[in-house]
Design a protein around this motif. Sequence first.
Motif, mmCIF file in Angstrom:
data_model
loop_
_atom_site.group_PDB
_atom_site.id
_atom_site.type_symbol
_atom_site.label_atom_id
_atom_site.label_comp_id
_atom_site.label_asym_id
_atom_site.label_seq_id
_atom_site.Cartn_x
_atom_site.Cartn_y
_atom_site.Cartn_z
ATOM 1 N N THR A 52 0.951 -1.222 0.032
ATOM 2 C CA THR A 52 0.147 -0.010 0.050
ATOM 3 C C THR A 52 0.882 1.242 -0.122
ATOM 4 O O THR A 52 2.027 1.200 0.340
ATOM 5 C CB THR A 52 -1.058 0.173 1.397
ATOM 6 N N LEU A 53 0.303 2.191 -0.436
ATOM 7 C CA LEU A 53 0.996 3.309 -0.514
ATOM 8 C C LEU A 53 1.015 4.297 1.003
ATOM 9 O O LEU A 53 -0.056 3.805 1.814
ATOM 10 C CB LEU A 53 0.182 4.434 -1.341
ATOM 11 N N LEU A 54 1.961 5.059 0.938
ATOM 12 C CA LEU A 54 2.204 5.704 2.395
ATOM 13 C C LEU A 54 1.301 6.906 2.452
ATOM 14 O O LEU A 54 1.137 7.773 1.509
ATOM 15 C CB LEU A 54 3.476 6.317 2.929
ATOM 16 N N ARG A 55 0.305 6.951 3.354
ATOM 17 C CA ARG A 55 -0.605 8.094 3.610
ATOM 18 C C ARG A 55 -0.612 8.672 5.049
ATOM 19 O O ARG A 55 -0.296 8.035 5.748
ATOM 20 C CB ARG A 55 -2.126 7.577 3.367
ATOM 21 N N PRO A 56 -1.100 10.052 5.250
ATOM 22 C CA PRO A 56 -0.942 10.631 6.464
ATOM 23 C C PRO A 56 -1.596 10.229 7.589
ATOM 24 O O PRO A 56 -2.759 9.826 7.169
ATOM 25 C CB PRO A 56 -1.056 12.189 6.183
ATOM 26 N N ALA A 57 -1.395 10.668 8.781
ATOM 27 C CA ALA A 57 -2.154 10.220 9.949
ATOM 28 C C ALA A 57 -3.200 11.725 10.239
ATOM 29 O O ALA A 57 -2.670 12.694 10.473
ATOM 30 C CB ALA A 57 -1.340 10.000 11.300
ATOM 31 N N VAL A 58 -4.385 11.403 9.956
ATOM 32 C CA VAL A 58 -5.287 12.606 10.089
ATOM 33 C C VAL A 58 -6.348 12.358 11.239
ATOM 34 O O VAL A 58 -6.910 11.268 11.455
ATOM 35 C CB VAL A 58 -5.824 13.134 8.520
ATOM 36 N N ARG A 59 -7.027 13.419 11.810
ATOM 37 C CA ARG A 59 -7.995 13.418 12.729
ATOM 38 C C ARG A 59 -9.264 13.019 11.913
ATOM 39 O O ARG A 59 -9.644 13.643 10.773
ATOM 40 C CB ARG A 59 -8.160 14.547 13.503
ATOM 41 N N GLY A 60 -10.358 12.355 12.570
ATOM 42 C CA GLY A 60 -11.812 12.112 11.957
ATOM 43 C C GLY A 60 -12.411 13.648 12.069
ATOM 44 O O GLY A 60 -12.207 14.411 12.618
#
Length: 208
Positions: A52-60
Amino acid sequence: MGFRHNNVLHANHFHKDWQRRVRTWFDQPGRKLRRRNARKAKAAKLGVRPLTLLRPAVRGQTVRYNRKLREGRGFTLGELKEAGINRKEARGIGIVVDHRRRNLSEEGKHLNVERLKAYKARLIVFPKKAGKPKKGDSSGDDLQAETTRANLPIPDHYVHEVPRKITDEERSFEAYRTLRISRANARYEGIRKVRAAKKEEEEANKKK
């Protein structure tokens, strides 16, 4: 079907050819196998690249879900700049870029910059030609290092506290009373200021 009492007579339609309109799902096991084989084929086609590609950690979104950390669409240009990664080369090394996303907090930005740096430290870029490595390609012992195809997991958003004894100060602290007093102070701050100013003015007039 019986008819009783003073009710409306049924007008049942039994000639709609419903057998042609029934949706069946007898191919569920076959579809499951097909999806599994497609995942295997994709993994084999990718070679040693992460699955899988690297994606950021974000808030809901919204107050209800903003406690939760989840994967976002892509990293912002500011995050990439701080991590020292060119936005054009980012996609080539498995990092997703989202030019529309904005950083609204320093904490969120710092978290994703650290995520990018950790990924970059673990990244091994194999040269297309073994004898002619280009700029940015890995070389030497890095090429012989053990590889993993699992991507970086989303960090745990909750910092767990080590169990400890409750102190006497914490036992004697009255949380509800403190909250009510601070709330009342905030509420009546303006009125008290006006009162104090009025009193000072009256005292000044008496001295005159």
